[in-house]
Design an enzyme around this catalytic site. Structure first.
Site, PDB file in Angstrom:
ATOM      1  N   ASP A 184      -0.222   5.140   0.820  1.00 37.90           N
ATOM      2  CA  ASP A 184      -0.490   6.110   1.888  1.00 37.90           C
ATOM      3  C   ASP A 184      -0.629   5.419   3.243  1.00 37.90           C
ATOM      4  O   ASP A 184      -1.398   4.477   3.403  1.00 37.90           O
ATOM      5  CB  ASP A 184      -1.764   6.902   1.568  1.00 37.90           C
ATOM      6  CG  ASP A 184      -1.599   7.722   0.299  1.00 37.90           C
ATOM      7  OD1 ASP A 184      -1.067   8.835   0.385  1.00 37.90           O
ATOM      8  OD2 ASP A 184      -1.992   7.235  -0.779  1.00 37.90           O
ATOM      9  N   ASP A 199       0.864  -1.174   0.000  1.00 37.26           N
ATOM     10  CA  ASP A 199       0.000   0.000   0.000  1.00 37.26           C
ATOM     11  C   ASP A 199       0.908   1.233   0.000  1.00 37.26           C
ATOM     12  O   ASP A 199       2.078   1.154   0.396  1.00 37.26           O
ATOM     13  CB  ASP A 199      -0.891  -0.030   1.248  1.00 37.26           C
ATOM     14  CG  ASP A 199      -1.612   1.275   1.475  1.00 37.26           C
ATOM     15  OD1 ASP A 199      -2.330   1.723   0.564  1.00 37.26           O
ATOM     16  OD2 ASP A 199      -1.443   1.867   2.567  1.00 37.26           O
TER      17      ASP A 199
END
Length: 272
Positions: free
Chosen positions: A10, A8
């Site tokens: 953020d 991922d």
């Protein structure tokens, strides 16, 4: 040794100021030197992610739009799924009791009906920008996803409204405390990672993944080794209590773990 590592962006790879740290870049390049395939699995748009991997010279597959698109190292589209037009139509044209702003995504970019300059801080490093338009005038075909940004309690109430209207025509998830996403049915990072793994000839057990939010749940729960960030949403930690929690993104915790794993693969890891 894992063959595929999924990240991922953020709250995971990126620091709180949405920058990619030098230690993180070094760790990612060390993975590539070990012939471990990289994929960035993010809610961000593929147009933005092409800029990111180009700027940092990273060879990585892209899972974007929270699993709605997969692109190869060369930029070839390997998979796509859009919201059902009737679901997009319902979201775009219904009256919602919310203060949250609506944001619509398609292959052309990011569109919203009101200026929200505070949201651009997360995209300052890439220059990716929304385009102002009336969402009700947008075609309902080929909408990748729709998201609402605002206060978490307001979004929780909105989720109830959306569920009542959409039923099983869409998948709803929080990609952050202040962001509720409306996605195609069956679309999530975990499902997309399964497609990519099969394309590459790997099993999900040969993958590792890192994440911090509820849109990472399926991905983290399906791989051989899933890791939750210390700064993750409490709901994610509660949903996957068996997974190891590493450090905080502000301290580039992914790079800390990867460095330990590459140098001492047989020793247990502690984030301290």
């Amino acid at each position: 040794m894992a063959k595929l590592a999924a990240f991922d962006m953020d709250g995971t790879l990126l620091m709180p100021d949405h920058r990619l740290g030098e230690q993180t870049l070094t760790a990612l390049k060390r993975l590539r030197e070990r012939n471990i395939t990289l994929t960035f699995a993010t809610g961000r748009h593929v147009l933005e992610m092409h800029h990111v991997i180009g700027e940092f010279s990273l060879d990585a597959f892209l899972i974007t739009g929270n699993g709605t698109r997969i692109h190869s190292l060369e930029g070839e589209e390997l998979y796509r799924q859009d919201l059902a037009p009737e679901a997009a139509e319902a979201v775009l044209h219904s009256k919602w009791d919310t203060q949250a702003s609506m944001h619509v995504f398609n292959d052309g970019g990011w569109f919203t009906g009101q200026a929200r300059p505070e949201l651009l801080k997360a995209h300052a490093f890439s220059g990716f920008h929304y385009q102002l338009c009336d969402p009700k005038r947008m075609p309902a075909h080929h909408v990748t996803k729709i998201c609402f940004c605002g206060d978490h309690d307001d979004l929780r109430r909105l989720r109830i409204q959306l569920n009542e209207t959409l039923g099983d025509r869409a998948f709803l998830c929080f990609s952050a405390m202040d962001c509720l996403e409306v996605l195609p049915v069956g679309c999530n990072k975990g499902a997309a990672l399964a497609v990519l793994s099969q394309h590459l000839g790997f099993t999900l057990q040969e993958c590792m993944a890192f994440g911090d939010a509820m849109n990472d749940r399926e991905m983290l729960g399906s791989v051989g080794r899933g890791f939750i960030m210390g700064n993750a949403m409490p709901q994610l930690k509660a949903e996957l209590p068996h997974l190891q929690v590493i450090g905080d993104c502000r301290h580039q915790a992914v790079s800390h773990f990867l460095t330990h794993w590459l140098d001492n693969p047989d020793l247990p890891y502690s984030p301290e």
